[in-house]
Design a protein around this motif. Structure first.
Motif, short mmCIF file in Angstrom:
data_model
loop_
_atom_site.label_atom_id
_atom_site.label_comp_id
_atom_site.label_asym_id
_atom_site.label_seq_id
_atom_site.Cartn_x
_atom_site.Cartn_y
_atom_site.Cartn_z
N THR A 157 -0.79 16.94 -22.12
CA THR A 157 -0.87 16.07 -23.29
C THR A 157 0.13 14.92 -23.20
N VAL A 158 1.34 15.22 -22.80
CA VAL A 158 2.35 14.17 -22.65
C VAL A 158 1.90 13.14 -21.63
N PHE B 4 3.58 5.88 -30.10
CA PHE B 4 3.48 5.99 -31.55
C PHE B 4 4.36 7.15 -32.03
N GLN B 5 5.22 6.88 -32.97
CA GLN B 5 6.20 7.87 -33.40
C GLN B 5 5.54 9.12 -33.98
N ALA B 6 4.45 8.95 -34.69
CA ALA B 6 3.78 10.10 -35.28
C ALA B 6 3.30 11.08 -34.21
N ARG C 260 4.49 15.07 -33.11
CA ARG C 260 3.57 16.18 -32.89
C ARG C 260 3.82 16.84 -31.53
N MET C 261 4.10 16.04 -30.52
CA MET C 261 4.41 16.61 -29.21
C MET C 261 5.77 17.31 -29.22
N ALA C 262 6.69 16.84 -30.04
CA ALA C 262 7.97 17.54 -30.19
C ALA C 262 7.75 18.90 -30.82
N ASP C 263 6.84 18.98 -31.76
CA ASP C 263 6.50 20.28 -32.37
C ASP C 263 5.89 21.22 -31.33
N MET C 264 5.05 20.68 -30.46
CA MET C 264 4.47 21.49 -29.38
C MET C 264 5.58 22.05 -28.48
N GLN D 203 -4.37 23.44 -30.45
CA GLN D 203 -5.05 22.53 -31.37
C GLN D 203 -4.50 21.11 -31.25
N GLU D 204 -3.19 20.99 -31.13
CA GLU D 204 -2.60 19.66 -30.97
C GLU D 204 -3.04 19.03 -29.65
N ALA D 205 -3.10 19.82 -28.61
CA ALA D 205 -3.52 19.28 -27.31
C ALA D 205 -4.94 18.74 -27.39
N VAL D 206 -5.83 19.48 -28.04
CA VAL D 206 -7.21 19.03 -28.18
C VAL D 206 -7.28 17.76 -29.01
N GLN D 207 -6.57 17.73 -30.13
CA GLN D 207 -6.63 16.56 -31.02
C GLN D 207 -6.03 15.31 -30.38
#
Length: 371
Positions: free
Chosen positions: A253-254, A270-272, A276-280, A325-329
């Protein structure tokens, strides 16, 4: 608590990492799960030749005497490559039952064939009305002159479609007991199914299956304690695989967000999305910490090991869901295509989160153990 790997463990990890790099990719995975068995028999033979099937067994049984930490190292490396071999069901879970409850004759008869890759095994425990309560069983083993008569059914037996032997939980007059069942016996019927991640298995019916007295595994009525002990190590193995899978999703994802552009710049700026990647990343590291803790406590024989394994199983489900889920999105529509490994890891993490008990089941178990 020492979280560093020994030289031997690092070498084991590196050898499996190399095997994954050389032999595992999305195209191979897609081909394998569409095959007759749902795994590559040639890869299984390679596991035996390389000695990896020896790892969970003691030196007296012809193995390497590996502990939970060694198992964790193996499965983490395997999880990165979407390896579809029945290592968990055959060597870890059913091999664990043979070590935990098998007598000398049973160990001599069966373990060598597992190590050599000649035999496939599966654990048949779930029933239509049992949920995740492994003691809630209607399958019965009635004592007869020559041994036992087994009647009932089991559902969702992973690897049950091609297993040579099943370890089956059934009620006896003493309580819940375990039995070794040869799938070639008269009265054993299997209906194949495919799980969400492409793994194969079978729903199994036992209609008057006659078992010898020596097919009982361990003491009568002691199945619950055997299951708890064996599944603790299986949870560590699943935790290793889940961690490896989540690491791939995070890295993929990164890298994708560095190359996918929108509004004239990589979306990774994009900071948003960075948040999300930091949460991952946090979920991956939380899983790693709980995995090391559970593996080390198991190897130490700590009284806190069962609680640590329950916490790990909760984290496998919770972190696996968020990371996948984050990776897919963040990949957009291509995240669910078969051409990318993202969707395949998503499905595997979903299965690992449910196998042997979901997040809610193990959260309740954790609270019970915590007192």
């Amino acid at each position: 608590m020492d979280f560093s790997l020994t030289e031997e463990q690092a070498m084991l990890r590196d050898s499996i990492d190399k095997f994954v790099r050389d032999n595992c990719d999305v195209e191979t995975h897609r081909r394998v799960i569409k095959g007759e068995k749902g795994f590559d028999p040639g890869t299984w033979d390679q596991f035996a030749e390389l000695g990896w099937l020896c790892m969970p067994f003691s030196e007296e049984q012809g193995g390497f005497g590996g502990g939970a930490v060694d198992l964790m190292v193996m499965t983490e490396a395997m999880g990165k490559g979407l390896l579809r071999v029945p290592f968990l069901s055959t060597a870890v879970t059913c091999g664990g039952f043979l070590q935990q409850a098998g007598d000398d004759a049973q160990q001599d008869r069966y373990i060598g064939d597992i190590i050599g890759g000649q035999a496939q095994w599966a654990f048949a425990f779930a029933e239509v009305d049992s949920g995740y309560d492994m003691a809630r069983v209607s399958c019965r083993a009635e004592a007869v002159d020559a041994g036992f008569r087994l009647d009932g059914g089991k559902i969702s037996v992973l690897n049950g479609h091609c297993a040579n032997f099943l370890i089956v939980s059934a009620l006896t007059v003493e309580g819940l007991s375990l039995f070794i069942v040869d799938t070639s016996l008269e009265g054993v019927r299997r209906k194949e199914f495919t799980a969400v991640d492409g793994s194969r298995g079978a729903h199994v019916e036992f209609n008057g299956v006659l078992l010898e007295a020596g097919q009982m595994l361990g003491e009568a009525g002691k199945a619950v304690s055997y299951i708890e002990d064996v599944l603790a190590k299986s949870i560590v193995a699943m935790g290793g695989e889940a961690l490896g899978s989540m690491q791939v999703l995070l890295q993929t994802t990164v890298e994708y967000t560095k190359t996918r552009e929108q509004f004239g710049q990589p979306i990774g700026k994009f900071q948003a999305l960075q948040h999300r990647m930091a949460d991952m990343y946090l979920k991956v590291e939380e899983t790693r910490a709980l995995l090391f803790n559970a593996a080390i406590l198991l190897d130490e024989g700590s009284a806190e090991a069962m609680q640590a394994c329950a916490a790990l199983k909760v984290k496998i489900a919770e972190a696996g869901r968020l990371v996948s889920q984050e990776a897919v999105q963040l990949h957009g529509g291509i995240g669910m295509t078969d051409e990318l490994d993202v969707g395949h890891h998503f499905k595997r993490l979903h299965l690992l989160g449910m196998l042997y008990g979901d997040e809610d089941y193990y959260l309740e178990k954790y609270m019970q153990l915590a007192g």
